[in-house]
Design an enzyme around this catalytic site. Sequence first.
Site, PDB file in Angstrom:
ATOM      1  N   ARG A   1     -13.513  -8.016  -0.889  1.00  0.00           N
ATOM      2  CA  ARG A   1     -12.807  -7.794   0.287  1.00  0.00           C
ATOM      3  C   ARG A   1     -12.325  -6.118   0.139  1.00  0.00           C
ATOM      4  NH1 ARG A   1      -7.446  -5.675   1.766  1.00  0.00           N
ATOM      5  NH2 ARG A   1      -6.938  -6.725   3.665  1.00  0.00           N
ATOM      6  N   VAL A   2     -12.440  -5.528   1.320  1.00  0.00           N
ATOM      7  CA  VAL A   2     -12.036  -4.052   1.424  1.00  0.00           C
ATOM      8  C   VAL A   2     -11.185  -4.029   2.964  1.00  0.00           C
ATOM      9  CG1 VAL A   2     -12.776  -1.876   2.196  1.00  0.00           C
ATOM     10  CG2 VAL A   2     -14.133  -3.034   0.389  1.00  0.00           C
ATOM     11  N   GLY A   3     -10.090  -3.415   2.425  1.00  0.00           N
ATOM     12  CA  GLY A   3      -8.922  -3.230   3.611  1.00  0.00           C
ATOM     13  C   GLY A   3      -9.336  -2.148   4.407  1.00  0.00           C
ATOM     14  N   ASP A   4      -8.149  -1.752   5.099  1.00  0.00           N
ATOM     15  CA  ASP A   4      -8.256  -0.634   6.015  1.00  0.00           C
ATOM     16  C   ASP A   4      -8.080   0.709   5.178  1.00  0.00           C
ATOM     17  OD1 ASP A   4      -5.574  -1.325   5.360  1.00  0.00           O
ATOM     18  OD2 ASP A   4      -4.820  -0.375   7.104  1.00  0.00           O
TER      19      ASP A   4
ATOM     20  N   THR B   1       0.168   1.037   6.461  1.00  0.00           N
ATOM     21  CA  THR B   1       0.113  -0.100   5.425  1.00  0.00           C
ATOM     22  C   THR B   1       0.415  -1.464   6.029  1.00  0.00           C
ATOM     23  OG1 THR B   1       2.472  -0.022   5.212  1.00  0.00           O
ATOM     24  CG2 THR B   1       1.523   1.448   3.858  1.00  0.00           C
ATOM     25  N   GLY B   2      -0.135  -2.647   5.241  1.00  0.00           N
ATOM     26  CA  GLY B   2       0.180  -4.067   5.985  1.00  0.00           C
ATOM     27  C   GLY B   2      -1.232  -4.447   6.133  1.00  0.00           C
TER      28      GLY B   2
ATOM     29  N   GLY C   1      -4.392  -5.075   6.698  1.00  0.00           N
ATOM     30  CA  GLY C   1      -5.741  -4.234   6.898  1.00  0.00           C
ATOM     31  C   GLY C   1      -6.740  -4.458   8.159  1.00  0.00           C
TER      32      GLY C   1
ATOM     33  N   THR D   1       0.823  -1.148  -0.088  1.00  0.00           N
ATOM     34  CA  THR D   1      -0.019  -0.021  -0.198  1.00  0.00           C
ATOM     35  C   THR D   1       1.067   1.100   0.117  1.00  0.00           C
ATOM     36  OG1 THR D   1      -1.692  -1.162   1.441  1.00  0.00           O
ATOM     37  CG2 THR D   1      -1.787   1.124   1.343  1.00  0.00           C
TER      38      THR D   1
HETATM   39  N1  GLY Z   1      -3.481  -2.185   4.017  1.00  0.00           N
HETATM   40  C1  GLY Z   1      -3.904  -2.639   2.950  1.00  0.00           C
HETATM   41  C2  GLY Z   1      -5.060  -3.565   3.035  1.00  0.00           C
HETATM   42  O1  GLY Z   1      -5.187  -4.492   3.866  1.00  0.00           O
HETATM   43  O2  GLY Z   1      -5.678  -3.799   1.946  1.00  0.00           O
END
Ligand code: GLY
Length: 381
Positions: free
Chosen positions: A246-249, A269-270, A272, A218
């Site tokens: 799927r939606v991350g952070d 980043t990482g 989520g 990210t």
């Molecule tokens: N931090 C990016 C995700 O998990 O999508």
Amino acid sequence: MSISRRDFIGAGATVAAGLTLGTPAGAQPLVGVVEHSAPVVPPNRPIIVSSANGIRGVAKAYEMIGKGADPLDAAIAGVNIQELDPTDQSVGLGGLPNEEGVVQLDASCMHGPSKRAGAVAAIEGIATPSLVAKAVMDYTDHIMLVGEGAKRFALEMGFKEQNLLTEQSRQDWMRWKRKLNPDDNWIEPPAGDSGATHGASAEKLRYDADGVPYTYGTINMCAVDAKGDIGSVTTTSGLSWKIPGRVGDSPIIGAGQYCDNEIGAAGSTGRGEANIKVCGAFLAVEFMRQGMSPEQALIRVMQRVIAMTEPRLLDERGRPYFDLNYYAVTKDGRYAGAAAYEGSSFAVADAKGARLESCVYLYKRSERPTKRPISGTMVKP
Ligand code: GLY
């Protein structure tokens, strides 16, 4: 008091702050000191802070701010470099696809002076979701648009649709598919085949125990201009091979990034899924509001993440199998990056130029668990 960042590395933040946090199992003894815990006078700004892949972007954003650009416009221009770079497989064009081979992107942004925010999630076919997030912020009364609606909005706003799946990312996806199940009809690549994970992109990927690449990569960027106005943005292709939708952070205001013009900004980043549960960017800004330095705030957020992590994602000593990084900057130009494990860096640009610096961390690199890392979205029954 100004104490060298080197003295801090090893996660001394909590003791120095007099906090009663408890140390995660296996973490280094908290014996360090705090850098820049007092406000910087005069302020260190303009300043741009980013994940390490933003090293070109922080230079660009700093240059733009020097010419009078708005901090959010500058930060977005910085992340656009990675979004449009087909060799960065963690964002935008060339991002690794979902399990069906479709690139779905997430992004969010916040503008400190106007207290506005925008986000898009699971958007397809548009290489610069950061700019679509800003368009949501600028032209609608909403905060977040997702999926097909986000794409239709982008097209109406004049964004151009394009195929985001590069040949490199398509080959990486195919390699993942072929390795999924030994009994399926795909023939595995020959032994020693590095598949499509050669070249520049391979450096940005991680590999699970079977040698299959994956990434949560990210880019987050936070910018403070000479007046102390702040903008922040995070953009991503998210977890590779994710379940469609799927939606991350990254698109979640307060998780992937957060900005309060009175205090500062933070982003992540990482993994989520780990960050969402603690609203990490918001929490970091709130900790800084309480007087913690950026290092203290980020380490404390990392500790909260670990405290909120289910046992299947921790080793027997309570250390996480996943990667998660945080970045933060205060209104007066103090800054930090933090990671669970030693060895991560982050990008910063200020009057001293654009450079990479080391993240503070909780655990030595040598203590990283060797067990199979998190590589997929499915929880095995
Ligand atoms: N931090 C990016 C995700 O998990 O999508």
